[in-house]
Scaffold this motif. Structure first.
Motif, PDB file in Angstrom:
ATOM      1  N   ASN A  86       0.868  -1.229   0.007  1.00 17.34           N
ATOM      2  CA  ASN A  86       0.054  -0.030   0.132  1.00 17.34           C
ATOM      3  C   ASN A  86       0.909   1.109   0.045  1.00 17.34           C
ATOM      4  O   ASN A  86       0.263   2.308  -0.676  1.00 17.34           O
ATOM      5  CB  ASN A  86      -1.131  -0.175   1.147  1.00 17.34           C
ATOM      6  N   LEU A  87       1.889   1.194   0.859  1.00 18.20           N
ATOM      7  CA  LEU A  87       3.087   2.248   0.664  1.00 18.20           C
ATOM      8  C   LEU A  87       3.342   2.739  -0.719  1.00 18.20           C
ATOM      9  O   LEU A  87       3.289   3.879  -1.000  1.00 18.20           O
ATOM     10  CB  LEU A  87       4.242   2.109   1.787  1.00 18.20           C
ATOM     11  N   PHE A  88       3.908   1.706  -1.580  1.00 18.61           N
ATOM     12  CA  PHE A  88       4.305   1.916  -2.715  1.00 18.61           C
ATOM     13  C   PHE A  88       3.254   2.228  -3.780  1.00 18.61           C
ATOM     14  O   PHE A  88       3.434   3.092  -4.383  1.00 18.61           O
ATOM     15  CB  PHE A  88       5.099   0.660  -3.366  1.00 18.61           C
ATOM     16  N   VAL A  89       2.110   1.413  -3.737  1.00 17.60           N
ATOM     17  CA  VAL A  89       1.139   1.813  -4.964  1.00 17.60           C
ATOM     18  C   VAL A  89       0.350   3.173  -4.283  1.00 17.60           C
ATOM     19  O   VAL A  89       0.293   4.144  -5.228  1.00 17.60           O
ATOM     20  CB  VAL A  89       0.036   0.568  -4.746  1.00 17.60           C
ATOM     21  N   GLY A  90       0.124   3.592  -2.979  1.00 17.03           N
ATOM     22  CA  GLY A  90      -0.176   4.633  -2.646  1.00 17.03           C
ATOM     23  C   GLY A  90       0.613   5.822  -3.072  1.00 17.03           C
ATOM     24  O   GLY A  90       0.114   6.956  -3.122  1.00 17.03           O
ATOM     25  N   GLY A  91       1.922   5.592  -3.014  1.00 14.29           N
ATOM     26  CA  GLY A  91       2.712   6.778  -3.251  1.00 14.29           C
ATOM     27  C   GLY A  91       2.916   7.256  -4.580  1.00 14.29           C
ATOM     28  O   GLY A  91       3.285   8.449  -4.896  1.00 14.29           O
ATOM     29  N   TYR A  92       2.211   6.316  -5.496  1.00 16.38           N
ATOM     30  CA  TYR A  92       2.264   6.514  -7.018  1.00 16.38           C
ATOM     31  C   TYR A  92       1.122   6.744  -7.697  1.00 16.38           C
ATOM     32  O   TYR A  92       1.038   7.604  -8.589  1.00 16.38           O
ATOM     33  CB  TYR A  92       3.196   5.395  -7.591  1.00 16.38           C
ATOM     34  N   CYS A  93       0.134   6.044  -7.158  1.00 21.11           N
ATOM     35  CA  CYS A  93      -1.166   6.232  -7.968  1.00 21.11           C
ATOM     36  C   CYS A  93      -2.192   7.137  -7.326  1.00 21.11           C
ATOM     37  O   CYS A  93      -1.859   7.742  -6.007  1.00 21.11           O
ATOM     38  CB  CYS A  93      -1.939   4.810  -7.999  1.00 21.11           C
ATOM     39  N   VAL A  94      -3.038   7.699  -7.854  1.00 15.95           N
ATOM     40  CA  VAL A  94      -4.081   8.697  -7.352  1.00 15.95           C
ATOM     41  C   VAL A  94      -5.206   7.743  -6.650  1.00 15.95           C
ATOM     42  O   VAL A  94      -5.640   6.799  -7.355  1.00 15.95           O
ATOM     43  CB  VAL A  94      -4.758   9.486  -8.513  1.00 15.95           C
ATOM     44  N   LYS A  95      -5.377   8.204  -5.450  1.00 18.83           N
ATOM     45  CA  LYS A  95      -6.349   7.425  -4.637  1.00 18.83           C
ATOM     46  C   LYS A  95      -7.857   7.697  -5.250  1.00 18.83           C
ATOM     47  O   LYS A  95      -8.173   9.100  -5.360  1.00 18.83           O
ATOM     48  CB  LYS A  95      -6.498   7.534  -3.128  1.00 18.83           C
ATOM     49  N   MET A  96      -8.810   6.844  -5.522  1.00 21.07           N
ATOM     50  CA  MET A  96     -10.248   7.108  -6.105  1.00 21.07           C
ATOM     51  C   MET A  96     -11.112   7.556  -4.850  1.00 21.07           C
ATOM     52  O   MET A  96     -10.797   7.243  -3.677  1.00 21.07           O
ATOM     53  CB  MET A  96     -10.312   5.937  -6.978  1.00 21.07           C
ATOM     54  N   ARG A  97     -12.315   7.756  -5.313  1.00 23.70           N
ATOM     55  CA  ARG A  97     -13.322   8.050  -4.498  1.00 23.70           C
ATOM     56  C   ARG A  97     -13.496   6.919  -3.663  1.00 23.70           C
ATOM     57  O   ARG A  97     -13.518   5.548  -3.913  1.00 23.70           O
ATOM     58  CB  ARG A  97     -14.681   8.406  -5.129  1.00 23.70           C
ATOM     59  N   GLY A  98     -13.854   6.801  -2.259  1.00 22.85           N
ATOM     60  CA  GLY A  98     -13.859   5.871  -1.326  1.00 22.85           C
ATOM     61  C   GLY A  98     -12.785   5.328  -0.938  1.00 22.85           C
ATOM     62  O   GLY A  98     -12.876   4.111  -0.285  1.00 22.85           O
ATOM     63  N   GLY A  99     -11.537   5.866  -1.244  1.00 21.85           N
ATOM     64  CA  GLY A  99     -10.114   5.532  -0.772  1.00 21.85           C
ATOM     65  C   GLY A  99      -9.770   4.110  -1.436  1.00 21.85           C
ATOM     66  O   GLY A  99      -8.972   3.501  -0.947  1.00 21.85           O
ATOM     67  N   THR A 100     -10.164   4.005  -2.755  1.00 20.09           N
ATOM     68  CA  THR A 100      -9.597   2.862  -3.510  1.00 20.09           C
ATOM     69  C   THR A 100      -8.427   3.053  -4.222  1.00 20.09           C
ATOM     70  O   THR A 100      -8.383   4.295  -4.809  1.00 20.09           O
ATOM     71  CB  THR A 100     -10.790   2.515  -4.586  1.00 20.09           C
ATOM     72  N   TYR A 101      -7.439   2.210  -4.196  1.00 17.25           N
ATOM     73  CA  TYR A 101      -6.391   2.146  -5.142  1.00 17.25           C
ATOM     74  C   TYR A 101      -6.536   1.389  -6.292  1.00 17.25           C
ATOM     75  O   TYR A 101      -7.379   0.523  -6.212  1.00 17.25           O
ATOM     76  CB  TYR A 101      -5.136   1.612  -4.065  1.00 17.25           C
ATOM     77  N   ARG A 102      -5.591   1.742  -7.161  1.00 16.38           N
ATOM     78  CA  ARG A 102      -5.354   0.998  -8.394  1.00 16.38           C
ATOM     79  C   ARG A 102      -4.311   0.377  -8.535  1.00 16.38           C
ATOM     80  O   ARG A 102      -3.191   0.772  -8.529  1.00 16.38           O
ATOM     81  CB  ARG A 102      -5.480   2.049  -9.834  1.00 16.38           C
ATOM     82  N   PHE A 103      -4.490  -1.174  -8.160  1.00 13.74           N
ATOM     83  CA  PHE A 103      -3.166  -2.009  -8.217  1.00 13.74           C
ATOM     84  C   PHE A 103      -2.918  -2.491  -9.715  1.00 13.74           C
ATOM     85  O   PHE A 103      -2.880  -3.530  -9.917  1.00 13.74           O
ATOM     86  CB  PHE A 103      -3.390  -3.273  -7.272  1.00 13.74           C
ATOM     87  N   GLN A 104      -2.689  -1.476 -10.482  1.00 11.73           N
ATOM     88  CA  GLN A 104      -2.217  -1.711 -11.898  1.00 11.73           C
ATOM     89  C   GLN A 104      -0.800  -2.202 -11.912  1.00 11.73           C
ATOM     90  O   GLN A 104       0.236  -1.831 -10.932  1.00 11.73           O
ATOM     91  CB  GLN A 104      -2.674  -0.291 -12.583  1.00 11.73           C
ATOM     92  N   ALA A 105      -0.595  -2.639 -12.926  1.00  9.49           N
ATOM     93  CA  ALA A 105       1.028  -2.993 -13.504  1.00  9.49           C
ATOM     94  C   ALA A 105       2.112  -1.791 -13.166  1.00  9.49           C
ATOM     95  O   ALA A 105       3.065  -2.283 -12.629  1.00  9.49           O
ATOM     96  CB  ALA A 105       0.779  -3.865 -14.990  1.00  9.49           C
TER      97      ALA A 105
END
Length: 243
Positions: A173-192
């Motif tokens: 979550n640290l890495f993904v959250g550091g680079y992606c834009v968090k969506m509505r409702g606090g959802t991350y995009r765990f994309q490649a």
């Protein structure tokens, strides 16, 4: 923290460990290509397909859906050799011909957008849903092929339950959250593109830590996984807990 870890540890996808990140199959017309039926006549053209909804509980609970598969050994099959398949596609021809991919390649009008990787079905893999509030890796032991709303991780060197413990931890979550834009409702995009940013320790980490990570993955214990991972990275676990 992210910059420090990027300097000290290798990326998750690494040819030295045979670790690869990918995405499941996009068909271009799921209403046609995905079926819950499995008639005997077409059984050799039906690929068991795992969807994001099948792994919500933290294990793979297959819903029985299949991809009506036009690929064999990496090549598009000749419909004349598979009468049931040809008849099925012809019945649904209007929808298949309406796709951009069919208009672009009219001689191969029944192909899916993505080619099927012939070795992926039987290969053990970690599956991660594209959209989630926190990392949610689930192990498929080699029974199903992933749909395009799932990313997968395969590896030659990692015990996938141990790697699953790392990916279950808050480090993901640290890495993904550091680079992606968090969506509505606090959802991350765990994309490649974001999974590629994750750094991992050496697969031959201590046996005690291996046992903890494996147990944490099996129990879906994020806190236990995070504590073990923090020790492997040489960082204070309180960074994640706020202690």
């Amino acid at each position: 923290m992210i910059a420090d870890l990027e300097q000290r540890f290798p990326a998750l996808e690494d040819p030295r460990t045979g670790t690869r990140i990918g995405i499941g199959v996009a068909s271009g017309c799921d209403d046609v290509y995905i079926s819950s039926d499995s008639p005997d006549a077409g059984s050799n053209r039906l690929l068991p397909l795992v969807m994001a909804s099948d792994i919500q509980a933290g294990t793979s609970e297959w819903s029985g859906r299949h991809l009506v598969n036009p690929w064999k050994d990496g090549r598009l099959v000749e419909l004349g050799n598979f009468p049931w398949l040809g008849a099925y596609y012809e019945v649904n021809g209007d929808r298949l011909w309406g796709r951009h991919v069919a208009k672009k390649q009219p001689r191969s009008w029944y192909l899916t957008i993505d080619r099927i990787d012939p070795g992926l079905l039987a290969k053990p893999k970690l599956l991660l849903p594209d959209m989630k509030a926190a990392a949610h890796p689930v192990l498929d032991p080699g029974d199903h092929y992933p749909h395009h709303n799932l990313y997968f991780v395969v590896s030659d060197a990692w015990d996938l339950e141990v790697l699953g413990g790392i990916l279950l931890s808050d480090i993901t979550n640290l890495f993904v959250g550091g680079y992606c834009v968090k969506m509505r409702g606090g959802t991350y995009r765990f994309q490649a593109q974001y999974l590629h940013r994750i750094r991992v320790p050496d697969p031959s980490t201590s046996q005690a830590r291996v046992r903890i990570l494996r147990d944490a993955f099996r129990l879906r214990d994020t806190a236990k996984a995070t504590t073990a991972v923090a020790a492997a990275y040489g960082i204070d676990a309180s960074f994640f807990t706020g202690g």
